[in-house]
Motif scaffolding. Structure first.
Motif, short mmCIF file in Angstrom:
data_model
loop_
_atom_site.label_atom_id
_atom_site.label_comp_id
_atom_site.label_asym_id
_atom_site.label_seq_id
_atom_site.Cartn_x
_atom_site.Cartn_y
_atom_site.Cartn_z
N ALA A 1 43.73 18.91 8.32
CA ALA A 1 44.26 19.48 9.47
C ALA A 1 43.98 18.76 10.65
CB ALA A 1 44.12 20.90 9.44
N PHE A 2 44.93 18.97 11.81
CA PHE A 2 44.65 18.40 12.95
C PHE A 2 44.36 19.18 14.05
CE2 PHE A 2 47.72 16.43 9.97
CZ PHE A 2 47.52 15.00 10.02
N VAL A 3 43.62 18.75 15.17
CA VAL A 3 43.20 19.48 16.38
C VAL A 3 43.57 18.58 17.59
CG1 VAL A 3 41.54 21.06 15.40
CG2 VAL A 3 40.83 18.67 16.33
N ALA A 4 43.98 19.02 18.63
CA ALA A 4 43.95 18.07 19.82
C ALA A 4 43.13 18.60 21.00
CB ALA A 4 45.41 18.63 20.54
N ARG A 5 42.48 17.37 21.53
CA ARG A 5 41.33 17.67 22.63
C ARG A 5 41.75 16.88 23.88
NH1 ARG A 5 40.66 21.37 20.10
NH2 ARG A 5 38.99 22.23 18.89
N ASP A 6 41.66 17.40 25.00
CA ASP A 6 42.02 16.55 26.22
C ASP A 6 40.77 15.73 26.85
OD1 ASP A 6 40.55 18.41 27.36
OD2 ASP A 6 42.24 19.82 27.78
N ARG A 7 39.46 16.12 26.29
CA ARG A 7 38.44 15.70 26.72
C ARG A 7 38.29 13.97 26.86
NH1 ARG A 7 33.39 18.08 24.20
NH2 ARG A 7 33.68 19.62 25.85
N ASP A 8 37.99 13.65 27.87
CA ASP A 8 38.00 12.13 28.15
C ASP A 8 36.44 11.91 27.69
OD1 ASP A 8 40.43 11.64 29.23
OD2 ASP A 8 39.66 12.22 31.05
N ARG A 9 36.60 11.06 26.79
CA ARG A 9 35.15 10.76 26.17
C ARG A 9 34.73 9.14 26.49
NH1 ARG A 9 34.75 10.60 20.92
NH2 ARG A 9 36.95 10.22 20.64
N ALA A 10 33.55 9.17 26.72
CA ALA A 10 32.92 7.57 26.83
C ALA A 10 33.23 6.95 25.54
CB ALA A 10 31.79 7.55 27.33
N GLN A 11 33.07 5.63 25.53
CA GLN A 11 33.28 4.97 24.08
C GLN A 11 32.21 5.11 23.04
OE1 GLN A 11 36.43 4.18 23.56
NE2 GLN A 11 35.98 1.99 23.28
N ASP A 12 31.03 5.44 23.92
CA ASP A 12 29.81 5.73 22.86
C ASP A 12 29.67 7.16 22.58
OD1 ASP A 12 27.70 4.46 21.84
OD2 ASP A 12 26.43 5.20 23.32
N GLU A 13 30.68 8.11 22.84
CA GLU A 13 30.42 9.36 22.21
C GLU A 13 31.09 9.73 21.09
OE1 GLU A 13 30.09 11.41 26.73
OE2 GLU A 13 32.09 11.23 25.53
N THR A 14 30.24 10.18 20.16
CA THR A 14 30.77 10.64 18.81
C THR A 14 31.27 12.20 19.01
OG1 THR A 14 29.76 9.05 17.46
CG2 THR A 14 30.35 11.07 16.44
N LEU A 15 32.27 12.67 18.63
CA LEU A 15 32.60 14.19 18.48
C LEU A 15 32.41 14.75 17.31
CD1 LEU A 15 36.52 14.49 19.39
CD2 LEU A 15 34.74 15.40 20.63
N VAL A 16 31.57 16.04 17.49
CA VAL A 16 31.38 16.85 16.15
C VAL A 16 32.04 18.00 16.13
CG1 VAL A 16 29.41 18.00 15.23
CG2 VAL A 16 28.78 15.83 16.52
N PHE A 17 32.76 18.13 15.13
CA PHE A 17 33.61 19.33 14.91
C PHE A 17 32.69 20.55 14.09
CE2 PHE A 17 36.73 16.29 15.83
CZ PHE A 17 37.36 16.83 17.02
N MET A 18 32.74 21.58 14.59
CA MET A 18 32.07 22.75 13.68
C MET A 18 32.88 23.67 13.01
SD MET A 18 28.77 23.02 16.44
CE MET A 18 29.80 22.13 17.70
N ILE A 19 33.14 23.50 11.92
CA ILE A 19 34.38 24.08 11.42
C ILE A 19 33.72 25.61 10.55
CG2 ILE A 19 36.38 23.94 9.37
CD1 ILE A 19 35.76 21.04 10.10
N CYS A 20 34.38 26.54 10.97
CA CYS A 20 33.80 28.14 10.46
C CYS A 20 34.95 28.33 9.24
CB CYS A 20 34.05 28.95 11.42
SG CYS A 20 33.56 30.51 10.44
N GLN A 21 34.16 28.21 8.17
CA GLN A 21 34.70 28.52 6.96
C GLN A 21 34.99 30.19 6.51
OE1 GLN A 21 31.81 25.98 4.70
NE2 GLN A 21 33.52 24.84 3.99
#
Ligand SMILES: [Zn+2]
Length: 166
Positions: free
Chosen positions: A93-113
């Protein structure tokens, strides 16, 4: 088949932050935010949880306008490429995020099952660390996100207090 709740009506809920981020990315890379790409973004704006590609197809389609899955996939690919949409591999599945991130940042998605909710956080400095680990294994990583599976706070408290509702 079209879900009646939102149909393909868009401009009202037009995602200003998402579209602003997308437009900025397009301007920076000389790409165009086509109508369909905007429409796909708008679907994300009103979505409480990750969307499957077929759901986007259904919501964009009306009796008089059939949107093809392949065109939605192409739009999603584009939006992923410019960093606005993220594919949750474990959910397909897909999510959209508007956050501007620095190149060195990693996104962590916490998915509730339990409820399917997805929360997100940024890990500064993590991308370099992950890249170093991958390098050590001769592995070329293409993503900058991590997915965690579990239960969200709401679901955890509901599970802990089964008699309390709302
Ligand atoms: Zn939950």
């Amino acid at each position: 088949m079209v879900h009646g709740d939102h149909g393909a009506a868009l401009p009202e809920a037009f995602p200003d932050k998402l579209s602003t981020s997308a437009l900025a990315q397009c301007a920076a890379t000389g790409r165009a935010l086509t109508t369909l790409r905007r429409e796909v973004l708008a679907i994300f704006a009103g979505a409480p949880r990750p969307l499957k590609a077929y759901e986007i197809v259904e919501r964009l389609s009306t009796p008089s306008r059939r949107v093809s899955p392949i065109s939605v996939y192409r739009s999603l690919d584009f939006l992923i490429e410019i960093g606005i949409v993220h594919r949750l591999a474990t959910q397909n599945a897909f999510v959209a995020r508007d956050r501007d991130r620095a190149q060195d940042e990693t996104l962590v998605f916490m998915i509730c099952q339990c409820c399917g909710d997805v929360d997100e956080a940024v890990l500064p400095g993590m991308t370099r660390s992950l890249a170093a680990t991958a390098d050590a294994h001769g592995f070329r990583s293409r993503g900058h996100s991590i997915e965690l599976q579990g239960e969200c706070e709401d679901c955890r408290s509901a599970l802990a207090n089964p008699n309390r509702r709302g």
